[in-house]
Structures are given as C-alpha cells and as structure tokens.
Design an enzyme around this catalytic site. Structure first.
Site, mmCIF file in Angstrom:
data_model
loop_
_atom_site.group_PDB
_atom_site.id
_atom_site.type_symbol
_atom_site.label_atom_id
_atom_site.label_comp_id
_atom_site.label_asym_id
_atom_site.label_seq_id
_atom_site.Cartn_x
_atom_site.Cartn_y
_atom_site.Cartn_z
ATOM 1 N N GLU A 198 8.103 25.483 -20.195
ATOM 2 C CA GLU A 198 7.888 24.140 -20.756
ATOM 3 C C GLU A 198 6.394 23.845 -20.923
ATOM 4 O OE1 GLU A 198 10.591 22.376 -17.814
ATOM 5 O OE2 GLU A 198 11.657 21.445 -19.487
ATOM 6 N N GLY B 127 9.841 25.349 -15.761
ATOM 7 C CA GLY B 127 8.662 24.533 -16.036
ATOM 8 C C GLY B 127 7.526 25.360 -16.625
ATOM 9 N N ALA C 187 9.394 25.980 -11.018
ATOM 10 C CA ALA C 187 9.086 24.867 -10.130
ATOM 11 C C ALA C 187 8.704 25.399 -8.753
ATOM 12 C CB ALA C 187 10.312 23.964 -10.018
ATOM 13 N N GLU D 26 17.190 26.871 -15.427
ATOM 14 C CA GLU D 26 17.606 25.703 -14.621
ATOM 15 C C GLU D 26 19.104 25.612 -14.398
ATOM 16 O OE1 GLU D 26 15.255 25.733 -16.815
ATOM 17 O OE2 GLU D 26 13.538 24.638 -16.028
#
Ligand code: NAI
Length: 687
Positions: A103, A100, A61, A123
């Site tokens: 992901e 992310g 992120a 995370e």
C-alpha cells in the site's frame, strides 16, 4: 533511525531500516510522514527513491501492534501523504512488498522491483481486508479483475507477473539502488503519472461481480474476509475514491474485531512460534546435510520427494531391486505431477529425481546424516531395519521412524546409541502436508530433537512435538472423532447427514467420505492390533463394512456406494441396513448440523485436554496446529482448542455432560473441567 534521507545529486534516497522485515511500526510511519515534508521543502531535490535496508521491502504491519489501539499517524494518511508529495517518489522493491508495504508502494508515483521480489496483499489470510487503500487503489491501477485476484486470494505475485499486470513499472536487472536512482532521474524530467487515487476504473462486464462472488465464495469455504475484500474492490469501482476508502476502512475495523480474525491471528502466531520452541532455545541442532529413506511406498516416496524439494541428496533403500524400481517410480510420479501442475519445470523434476540414489544395499548409508524409516507398520520389520542401521550408519547419524501407531521406544529397543533416535511422523501425501509430529523417544538427545525441528524448517513444514501414546496427538484425536461419528449413526444420524454437517462446520470432507477416500482397511488393521492388546475399540459399523470387503472407494463400496469409475458418494442401502441392525434397541433422535458438529468436535476437545494434561502435547496451540495442518480442521476456527475457548469452556463441559448422560460421549475429563474453571488451558507445570 528507522527512516533516513541521503542525497544522490538531485535524488533523495529515503532508506527504511527497521529489522528484521521493515514492519510498519509507528516510528516508521512517523518517519515517512517527516520524510515527505522534508523532501517537499528541499528545493535541491527533484525526485525521491524509497528503498529498504536488510532482506526485504516493507513486509507488512508490525505484528506487535496487533490487537492494540492504533497510534497515529495512521497508514492511510501516510500513503496519502506520499501520493500527494510535490515530487515523484519511486518505490524500489526487493524481498517482499506485502500488505501495508504494498500500500505504501501504491502511494508512490512509480514502482520498480528486482526479479526476485514478490508483491501482495495477504490481509485476508488474517481475516482482514487491506486497511490503507489497497482495495481502492489496486483496481484503479491494474483493473478490477486482477485486483480481485490479488486481494481475495491473499497470494503474492512475483515481479514478472507484477510487471505484466501493471502493478510495477519496471523489473530491475542488477543492483536495485542505482537502477532506481536512474529511474527517478528520468521521472523527474517528465510529467508524472496521475495519482492512482484520481484515476477512473476501467468498467467491467455486467455479470462480472456475480461471477467473482461465486468463485470467491466457493474458495473461501465460510471464511468471511475474502468476500468482504471482494465487496471493497467492488465499491472501489463503483464509488468515488474517498467513499471507497471510507468503506474499506470501516470493513477493516469491523473485521479486526471479528472472531475469525482472532482465530486466524492465533494460528498465525502459533505457526510462527512452532519451528523454534522455547524448550530448545540455545540447543544447536545436529547437522543434517544428507538424508536417506528406508521404504519407498506411499510415505517413503513422499518423504524422499520432500527432502529433494528442500535440496538434500537422498538415498532410497528398498528390499530388493524390483522394489527399488517401484520406489523410484513412485518418486518420479510425484515430480511428474508437480510438472503437470506447473509447479516445477521438467528440467527441475529431472534434477530432483537424479538426486535420489535407489539401492537395496544398506552399505550406502555409511555416511548419511539422517535416515528416516518408512517400511511396513510392523514392529519386527522395523526393528530389523534399525538393527541394520545400527551396524552401518555413522555413530552420530540421526535415525528416525515414521511409524503412525507403534511405540517408538519399542522400535528403537536395542539400538546402538539410542540418543540419536526419534519419531518423525509425516502425513500423507508427505511432500504436500505441512504437519510434522516430532516424537522424542526416551533417550533422544536434545540436539537430535532440535535436528527434527531444523529439518521441519528446511522442508517448510510445521513441527509439533508429540509425546508417545497410541496415535500421538493427531491420530489419537482422530480416533475419538471417528468413534463419535459412529455413535451418531447408532442414534439416528445418517452418514450423509454427518458428512454434510462436518462440511458445514468447515472441514473439507466429512468423516465417512474421508474414510472412503483413504480406505477403511488401515483403521481396521489397527483395531485388530488393539483388540489383540486387550483393548475394545468402538467401530461396530466399520467393522461390519470391512468384514464384507467394503473398504472404500478402491472397492467401489464403503460407507457409500460408488458407481464404477465415479467418486461421487451415493447413499447405500446395504450400509443403512447394517446401521439399522446395530442401532436396534438404542434411543433414536433427530440431529441438526450444529448438534452433529458438537457431538464430534467437543469430544475431540475433551481428548485434547487429556493429551495436554498428560504432557503428550506441550501447548494447547500445538494441538490446534496438528488438527489444522494434518486433518483439515478449519483454520478460521483457530483449531479445536481455540474454538472451544472462544465458544466458552463452561458451555463445552455442559454439552459434554449432556451427551455423556445419554451415552453419546465420554464424560468431560477432569482436566477439561479444571480448564473451564480456570477459563483456559494450562499444561501441567504452569502456562
Ligand atoms: P507402504 O506399504 O506403501 O510402503 C512400505 C514400503 O516399505 C514398501 O515399499 C516396502 O517394499 C518397503 N519395505 C518393507 N520392508 C522393508 C525393508 N526391510 N527394507 C526396505 N524397505 C522395506 O506403506 P506406507 O503407507 O508408506 O507406510 C509406511 C510407514 O509410514 C508405516 O509405518 C505407516 O504406519 C507410516 N505412515 C503411513 C501413513 C499413511 O497415510 N499411509 C501416514 C503416516 C505414517
């Protein structure tokens, strides 16, 4: 442009370029959504490669968006868009695909990576769970057990492991882009895989979740995110895709506003800032390409190992040949232990040991860039070492002392070129512990101080600048914590109750267990020195234990009894009797866990406020780093200063006032009272 599309025949190459780490900013997310549409609409394209410029794939992120309201497009929608693309996307991964970033890769039909790549969902380390389908897609791709490991540990895996678990489809030899394009060409010709979101999860054994919960809870030690992440993976295996996505999102949003996430974010930013303090901006560090350690005992051997781990050639100087042999054996043991733990291969261990030259001849230091002294904690011995170093070392060599309690200015007195001298305070075991207190002496030059910070970066340590005082930042606060622990014993608490309360607070060990493990003799020696200086250190029970040889585990007796060959602390009648004698005539009360933790932690905060006020620490966050990385203060509490602020400084002052009124703590210092009024700590000279 953050996202650009080029063409290699029928393959579209989508390149992300968002330095330094291709973080998932709003512009990047928007660019990806647009790229999906453009490629879907382009009939000349049969497949796409998603690749990143610079040193890494999307590493996570955008931290500058932390704590701000999210701006669309949201990441789950971006990932869904890629997954729903009409042509197969191939993620081409180098560097790190984290959070992310991974992901996004999970949205792609295929993933290929170079051997040096690492992939993970970190995370939980920020008190969160993945927020864009990581917990939902992973078990559908690699099965529940592997997904639980990745998601709840937050630790990344390398490409080989990722391939073995099915997280990536191929490890690429040679250049990534051409290999990924070739992969995409083949992919375009065949029927693509089923999107991960549509796959079913392989069922797990009946007691799988119960067992996983136990393992994760034990490791998490009151950190909430790992268990919440586990719950997300479980839901992903038991519910349909969209229900599980909603559950993950809900958990993510809830945790994002949690106290633990705030604390972990605070530590994350403090750690990021620590290696490059603004005070040293623009100061080029004096170069360090070779190092020597004087003294090959506990600390010297650990420091030498740390230097070798970072690739520096090392000379180890000891008193005589026998001591050289012992020192080298100490270092060898450290590398052997790393081999046993599977951290390095026997070849690497041999190469690291071969890079240490043991000698009793200071003459070998004539061309060394950095010398770290780690001999006995004795001013005369240390001064004699620096007198020799003064004679033999290059005039610009950096000379450092690892002293714990002595005054570096006294150690360095009479040194030729004192501007090259400073304190580098490592923590035991020095090759493991992340903290490095960097202690400028009066004459230390800025480029020498900067060399200390550069060394910390090289060794992968967290540097904190500390001013000169008894114990610097960490041990000075430790002394207060220990005195408080004894005060508790004199007013009704037992060693076992104090230790249990501090473990419940989140420390890996209570203060008495820790002293038994490390040995009570070092602190006793320091108290003796302090008394000789006219001070009055408070350790009535510890003093009596030392007087009868109860030095801790090594004596099978300390604050606890130990059965021979065992390390389990057993409450001791001898200690209880001594405590009762020392406590005679003092008011006794009952203590619960929370009251015990307050009586230890809040006086630590008080001392920390003084330390900040005196300028011994530059920033409150530095004190947090010291206690987290040197003393096991729970990271998820953010360190003592963050903890106190989150708790409310007015409340902290009020509790300290109450404790001090009963003689159970020092009264809150003026700096802490001021901080309570200002609603925050500001060091002298402003924020
Ligand atoms: P140690 O007793 O294990 O090792 C000291 C070593 O220095 C011995 O091997 C001794 O032979 C050698 N030595 C003594 N005089 C020497 C000389 N003139 N030339 C060369 N070598 C000499 O002590 P330890 O625990 O390693 O401590 C060393 C220093 O590190 C002390 O200043 C101590 O306060 C500090 N320190 C210790 C920590 C700990 O947890 N043990 C933590 C942080 C700092």
């Amino acid at each position: 442009m953050t996202v650009t599309i080029t063409h290699e025949g029928a393959i579209a190459v989508v390149t992300i370029d968002n330095p330094p780490v291709n973080a998932l900013s709003q512009a990047l997310r928007q660019g990806l959504v647009e790229a999906v549409s453009a490629i879907d609409a382009d009939t000349s394209v049969s497949a796409a490669v998603l690749i990143c410029a610079g040193r890494t794939f999307i590493a996570g992120a955008d931290v500058s968006e932390f704590g701000k309201p999210p701006v669309p497009p949201h990441l789950p929608d971006v990932v869904a868009g890629i997954e729903g693309a009409s042509k197969p996307w191939v993620a081409a991964i180098h560097g790190s695909a984290l959070g992310g970033g991974l992901e996004v890769a999970l949205g792609c039909a295929y993933r290929v990576a170079v051997a040096s790549a690492s992939l993970g969902l970190p995370e939980v380390k920020l008190g969160l769970v993945p927020g864009a389908g990581g917990t939902v897609r992973l078990p559908r791709l690699i099965g529940a057990a592997a997904a639980v490991d990745l998601v709840t540990s937050g630790s990344p895996v390398d490409a080989a492991k990722a391939a073995a678990m099915g997280l990536i489809d191929a490890v690429v030899e040679g250049d990534l882009l051409p290999a990924a394009i070739a992969f995409a060409r083949e992919a375009a010709d065949k029927l693509g895989p089923q999107p991960i979101s549509e796959r079913a999860v392989v069922p797990v054994e009946d007691d799988f979740w119960e067992r996983a919960e136990k393992v994760v809870a034990a490791k998490a030690r009151r950190e909430i995110a790992p268990l919440r992440a586990l719950a997300c993976v479980r839901r992903a295996t038991e519910a349909d895709f969209s229900t599980a996505m909603a559950f993950e999102r809900e958990t993510f949003l809830e945790l994002r506003g949690s106290a633990q996430a705030a604390a972990l974010r605070h530590v994350f930013f403090a750690e990021r800032a620590a290696p490059r303090p603004p005070e040293l901006a623009g100061v080029a560090p004096r170069a360090v390409r070779s190092a020597a350690v004087v003294g090959g005992g506990t600390m010297g051997a650990g420091i030498a190992a740390a230097l070798r781990d970072a690739g520096l050639p090392v000379v180890l100087v000891e008193r005589d040949e026998a001591a050289v042999e012992r020192g080298l054996a100490n270092i060898s043991q450290i590398f052997d232990a790393s081999v046993k733990r599977g951290r390095i291969s026997p070849d690497v261990a041999a190469e690291r040991l071969a890079g240490v030259v043991g000698t009793d001849d200071y003459g070998l230091l004539a061309d060394t860039d950095l010398v770290i002294e780690a001999v006995f904690e004795d001013l005369a011995v240390k001064r004699a070492v620096f007198a020799k170093l003064s004679e033999v070392c290059r005039a610009d060599a950096v000379l450092a002392t690892n002293t714990s309690y002595l005054d570096p200015d006294e150690i360095g007195e009479g040194l030729a070129r004192p501007e090259r001298f400073l304190g580098l305070h490592f923590f035991s075991p020095a090759h493991v512990m992340k903290l490095l207190e960097i202690v400028p002496a009066q004459a230390t030059a800025p480029d020498v101080l900067a060399a200390g910070f550069a060394l910390a970066r090289l060794l992968g340590k967290i540097p904190v600048r500390a001013g000169i005082c008894d114990g610097f930042i960490g041990n000075r606060i430790l002394k207060v914590a220990r005195a408080q622990a004894e005060r508790l014993l004199l007013s009704g608490a037992t060693p076992a109750a104090v230790d249990a309360a501090m473990r419940a607070f989140g420390l890996p060990m209570g203060p008495f267990e820790a002293q038994d493990l490390g040995g009570l003799d070092i602190a006793a020696f320091q108290r003796k020195a302090a008394r000789e200086r006219g001070e009055t250190p408070f350790a009535p029970v510890a003093d009596r234990l030392c007087a009868i040889g109860r030095f801790g585990q090594k004596a099978n007796a300390g604050w606890y009894d130990y059965r021979p060959g065992e390390r389990t602390p057993q409450p001791s009648d001898v200690v209880a009797a001594i405590i009762a004698e020392e406590a005679a005539g003092r008011p006794q009360k009952t203590w619960d866990d929370a009251a015990i933790a307050d009586a230890i932690v809040l006086p630590m905060v008080n001392e920390a406020a003084l330390i900040l006020d005196e300028g011994v620490a530059v920033r409150a966050a530095d004190i947090d780093l010291v206690k987290i990385h040197g003393y096991g203060f729970p990271r998820w509490r953010g360190g003592p200063m963050h903890y106190a602020q989150a708790r409310g400084l007015a409340e902290v002052v009020a509790i300290l006032d109450r404790l001090s009124a009963s003689g159970l703590a020092e009264p809150p210092c003026a700096a802490l009272r001021r901080a309570a009024e200002d609603n925050g700590f500001t060091p002298p000279g402003g924020p």
